[in-house]
Write a protein that holds these residues in place. Structure first.
Motif, short mmCIF file in Angstrom:
data_model
loop_
_atom_site.label_atom_id
_atom_site.label_comp_id
_atom_site.label_asym_id
_atom_site.label_seq_id
_atom_site.Cartn_x
_atom_site.Cartn_y
_atom_site.Cartn_z
N ALA A 75 0.96 -1.15 0.00
CA ALA A 75 0.00 -0.03 0.07
C ALA A 75 1.16 1.37 -0.52
CB ALA A 75 -1.55 0.20 1.41
N VAL A 76 0.46 2.17 -0.19
CA VAL A 76 0.56 3.30 -0.29
C VAL A 76 -0.34 4.12 0.14
CG1 VAL A 76 2.56 3.45 -2.28
CG2 VAL A 76 0.57 4.39 -2.54
N HIS A 77 0.66 5.86 0.42
CA HIS A 77 -0.61 6.56 1.63
C HIS A 77 -0.39 8.12 1.11
CE1 HIS A 77 -1.51 2.76 3.81
NE2 HIS A 77 -0.42 2.87 4.11
N CYS A 78 -1.22 9.16 0.98
CA CYS A 78 -1.01 10.13 0.39
C CYS A 78 -1.82 10.85 1.57
CB CYS A 78 -2.12 10.88 -0.16
SG CYS A 78 -1.51 12.27 -1.54
N VAL A 79 -0.63 11.78 2.14
CA VAL A 79 -0.64 13.36 2.81
C VAL A 79 -2.14 13.63 2.75
CG1 VAL A 79 0.50 15.31 2.32
CG2 VAL A 79 0.09 15.29 4.53
N THR A 80 -3.03 13.70 1.68
CA THR A 80 -3.88 14.50 1.24
C THR A 80 -5.28 13.67 1.76
OG1 THR A 80 -4.16 13.73 -1.04
CG2 THR A 80 -3.17 16.04 -0.74
N SER A 81 -4.97 12.34 2.43
CA SER A 81 -5.93 10.89 2.80
C SER A 81 -6.43 10.26 2.21
CB SER A 81 -6.96 11.82 3.72
OG SER A 81 -6.50 13.10 4.13
N TRP A 82 -6.06 10.24 1.19
CA TRP A 82 -6.15 8.55 -0.05
C TRP A 82 -5.14 7.82 0.60
CZ3 TRP A 82 -3.11 6.81 -3.53
CH2 TRP A 82 -1.73 7.87 -4.35
N SER A 83 -5.81 6.44 0.31
CA SER A 83 -4.25 5.34 0.33
C SER A 83 -4.93 4.25 -0.52
CB SER A 83 -5.16 4.44 1.74
OG SER A 83 -4.38 5.18 2.68
N LYS A 84 -3.79 3.73 -0.80
CA LYS A 84 -3.91 2.97 -2.14
C LYS A 84 -3.34 1.53 -2.50
CE LYS A 84 -3.81 2.29 -7.85
NZ LYS A 84 -5.06 1.57 -7.28
N PHE A 85 -4.29 0.26 -2.07
CA PHE A 85 -3.41 -1.22 -1.86
C PHE A 85 -3.24 -1.89 -2.83
CE2 PHE A 85 -5.66 0.40 1.72
CZ PHE A 85 -5.35 0.32 2.94
N GLY A 86 -3.05 -2.67 -2.62
CA GLY A 86 -2.11 -3.67 -3.97
C GLY A 86 -1.65 -3.32 -5.27
N VAL A 87 -0.50 -2.77 -4.17
CA VAL A 87 -0.11 -1.39 -5.68
C VAL A 87 1.11 -2.47 -5.97
CG1 VAL A 87 -0.62 0.55 -5.05
CG2 VAL A 87 1.49 -0.19 -3.69
N ARG A 88 1.55 -2.64 -6.90
CA ARG A 88 2.94 -3.44 -7.72
C ARG A 88 4.32 -2.50 -7.99
NH1 ARG A 88 4.96 -8.89 -8.78
NH2 ARG A 88 6.71 -8.55 -9.74
N PHE A 89 5.08 -2.00 -7.17
CA PHE A 89 6.12 -0.92 -8.29
C PHE A 89 7.55 -2.37 -8.62
CE2 PHE A 89 4.07 2.79 -6.13
CZ PHE A 89 3.87 3.22 -6.85
N SER A 90 8.07 -2.11 -9.70
CA SER A 90 9.68 -2.82 -9.96
C SER A 90 10.55 -1.44 -10.14
CB SER A 90 8.96 -3.62 -11.03
OG SER A 90 8.36 -4.57 -10.97
N GLY A 91 11.63 -1.90 -9.78
CA GLY A 91 12.93 -1.18 -9.74
C GLY A 91 14.29 -1.53 -9.01
N VAL A 92 14.53 -1.31 -8.36
CA VAL A 92 16.04 -1.38 -7.83
C VAL A 92 15.84 -1.02 -6.39
CG1 VAL A 92 18.56 -1.36 -7.60
CG2 VAL A 92 17.40 -2.07 -9.68
N SER A 93 15.50 -2.06 -5.59
CA SER A 93 16.02 -1.49 -4.05
C SER A 93 17.24 0.05 -3.43
CB SER A 93 16.52 -2.95 -3.22
OG SER A 93 16.69 -2.10 -1.74
N LEU A 94 17.15 0.83 -2.88
CA LEU A 94 18.27 2.05 -2.28
C LEU A 94 19.11 1.17 -1.96
CD1 LEU A 94 18.38 4.98 -2.98
CD2 LEU A 94 17.20 5.10 -1.22
N ASP A 95 18.79 0.07 -1.37
CA ASP A 95 20.36 -0.48 -0.64
C ASP A 95 21.18 -0.54 -1.74
OD1 ASP A 95 19.40 -0.23 2.54
OD2 ASP A 95 17.95 -2.03 1.33
N ALA A 96 21.34 -1.10 -2.96
CA ALA A 96 21.87 -1.56 -3.96
C ALA A 96 22.27 -0.53 -4.46
CB ALA A 96 20.97 -2.56 -4.91
#
Length: 201
Positions: A75-96
């Motif tokens: 999930a992701v949560h916006c300060v303007t009060s909406w939340s979105k569930f079941g999101v899928r993002f792909s990329g690279v972990s910042l740890d890398a």
């Protein structure tokens, strides 16, 4: 590919519910930006990490894609009060990326900055340990420009303004340096579960 469900290292069930003051946006993904969406092609995108690191480094699109792939589902949560569930993002972990530049022990915070000039500040602890990504795909497709494509920072356990669109770099510091919204009254950290929306919350 490594997929993180929810928040790495913290035992909790997937999509445990809405943080206080939030509503479920369902299939909607509201577009909110402090700036005009840039015309930024992948071939022109770069990402740099510098400041308190041993080996400052800039990656172009192809170089970043050679790092180990990783994904986030949750999930992701916006300060303007909406939340979105079941999101899928792909990329690279910042740890890398951080493994390459080797942060100094004195580094405690970071300023993330965009190709548009937008900035936001984060504690370095919120960017490590499998909790942050450079993301360029959403739901298996290239990330749309209005949502931060070609690549954005993704820090899903904090309010979404911390996940800077059109990410250009991180500067590591030994102190907190407020970014755009933080200078305009928003909270320095932005934990949705503690409703850290504004300074003083």
């Amino acid at each position: 590919m490594h997929i993180t469900r929810g928040f790495t290292g913290r035992p909790r069930v997937d999509d445990p519910g809405l943080p206080p003051g939030q509503y479920d946006a369902g299939d909607d993904w509201p577009v909110l930006s402090a700036e005009v969406t840039p015309d930024l092609a992948p071939a022109d995108w770069t990402f740099r990490v510098d400041g308190l690191v041993d080996a400052p480094r800039t990656w172009d699109w192809e170089e970043a894609h050679r790092l180990p792939p990783s994904a986030y589902e949750g999930a992701v949560h916006c300060v303007t009060s909406w939340s979105k569930f079941g999101v899928r993002f792909s990329g690279v972990s910042l740890d890398a990326f951080l493994d390459v530049v080797r942060p100094h022990g004195s580094a405690t915070h970071a300023v993330a900055y965009s190709h548009t000039g937008y900035t936001t500040n984060l504690p370095l602890a919120d960017l490590t340990g499998g909790r942050a990504w450079i993301a360029w795909e959403y739901d298996g497709r290239p990330l749309a420009p209005e949502h931060g494509g070609p690549a954005r920072l993704l820090v899903p356990h904090l309010y979404f303004w911390k996940s800077a669109k059109w990410i250009a770099g991180l500067r590591l510091l030994d102190h907190e340096e407020p970014g755009f919204w933080e200078q305009n009254g928003y909270h320095g950290r932005g934990n949705p579960w503690e409703e850290q929306r504004y300074s003083g919350d």
